[in-house]
Enzyme design. Structure first.
Site, PDB file in Angstrom:
ATOM      1  N   GLU A   1     -38.898  -3.706   1.186  1.00 46.52           N
ATOM      2  CA  GLU A   1     -38.127  -3.068   3.035  1.00 46.52           C
ATOM      3  C   GLU A   1     -37.159  -4.455   3.115  1.00 46.52           C
ATOM      4  O   GLU A   1     -37.249  -5.930   2.562  1.00 46.52           O
ATOM      5  CB  GLU A   1     -39.239  -2.672   3.560  1.00 46.52           C
ATOM      6  CG  GLU A   1     -38.543  -2.941   4.832  1.00 46.52           C
ATOM      7  CD  GLU A   1     -38.338  -1.251   5.404  1.00 46.52           C
ATOM      8  OE1 GLU A   1     -37.093  -1.709   4.333  1.00 46.52           O
ATOM      9  OE2 GLU A   1     -38.808  -0.436   5.805  1.00 46.52           O
TER      10      GLU A   1
ATOM     11  N   HIS B   1     -43.065   5.036   1.368  1.00 44.06           N
ATOM     12  CA  HIS B   1     -44.769   4.626   1.418  1.00 44.06           C
ATOM     13  C   HIS B   1     -45.535   5.807   2.058  1.00 44.06           C
ATOM     14  O   HIS B   1     -45.294   6.094   3.732  1.00 44.06           O
ATOM     15  CB  HIS B   1     -44.816   3.198   1.184  1.00 44.06           C
ATOM     16  CG  HIS B   1     -44.427   2.528   2.944  1.00 44.06           C
ATOM     17  ND1 HIS B   1     -45.646   2.800   3.991  1.00 44.06           N
ATOM     18  CD2 HIS B   1     -43.520   2.171   3.334  1.00 44.06           C
ATOM     19  CE1 HIS B   1     -44.651   2.327   5.448  1.00 44.06           C
ATOM     20  NE2 HIS B   1     -43.699   1.932   4.388  1.00 44.06           N
TER      21      HIS B   1
END
Length: 241
Positions: free
Chosen positions: A136, A23
């Site tokens: 994550e 990202h």
């Protein structure tokens, strides 16, 4: 396959091309890169992209379109967090959304996640699916805790959340941090699941920690130089066959 000596050959019909995207810059990264303890700040809950992050999204979008890659990708998989979904729809979504096409839902509504961006169309772009397995490092850090699926569905109407079992985030714990080994095992589980998909060329929008620990555990059947290469921390975008 033992690839310790010589070159490895894998039949193309048994291979997939995956484009791994970390990202763009999130608000938590700005202070967290200076002081790791900043990741504990509750203000960074489900962190969204910074203005620089959106510039990175635009740069990658230009590359994906100018190279023709957008026409090859069959599927986009994204971690169900604000910063990854903003990156996914910003890079791979359609052109600016107009509400005159009432049968086409936007991928992202205007100003979702303090983006100060207009709505993004789902027209003429690959399907985007949210998958929990590529999230994550779980636990303790508020930036890695997701919102409810209901909230996300309002902000990202054309993203597919059907593979997420729970509306609320039951994976993230405020007092237990996922171990590196557990994260790597989750990453390998994700890669094994990926093989069950029919699509051949897939973009995955995920996180640096997930990529690093997954790819460190992955590739033990490759040449040592290949394993070393894929196990390094990466920039925003790269591809693996």
């Amino acid at each position: 396959m033992d690839c310790s000596v010589g070159t490895c050959l894998f039949p193309l019909h048994r291979s997939k091309t995956i484009h791994l995207v970390r990202h763009a810059q999130g608000i938590h990264n700005v202070e967290g890169d200076k002081n790791y303890k900043a990741y504990l700040n509750p203000e960074y809950f489900d962190a969204h992209l910074t203005p620089l992050g959106w510039q990175q999204v635009d740069n990658l979008r230009n590359h994906v379109h100018s190279s023709g890659l957008i026409n090859k990708i069959d599927l986009v998989i994204t971690s169900p967090l604000m910063r990854t979904m903003q990156t996914a729809v910003g890079v791979f979504g359609g052109e600016g959304y107009t509400d005159d096409k009432t049968d086409v839902l936007p991928l992202m509504v205007a100003n979702a996640g303090n983006s100060f961006r207009g709505a993004i169309s789902s027209h003429n772009c690959p399907p985007i699916v949210a998958v929990e397995l590529c999230r994550e490092h779980l636990g303790v850090h508020p930036c890695d805790r997701r919102r409810s699926v209901g909230e996300y569905q309002f902000l990202f109407p054309a993203v597919d959340f059907s593979l997420i079992d729970s509306d609320e985030d039951v994976w993230w714990k405020d007092n237990v941090r996922e171990t590196k080994e557990e994260l790597a095992a989750r990453g390998l589980k994700f890669l094994n699941w990926l093989w069950t998909r029919k699509e051949k060329e897939i973009a995955i929008v995920t996180h640096s920690g997930f990529l690093f620990h997954t790819l460190t555990a992955f590739g033990n059947d490759c040449h040592p130089l290949v394993k070393k290469e894929i196990s390094q921390h990466r920039a925003q975008f790269y591809s693996v066959l």
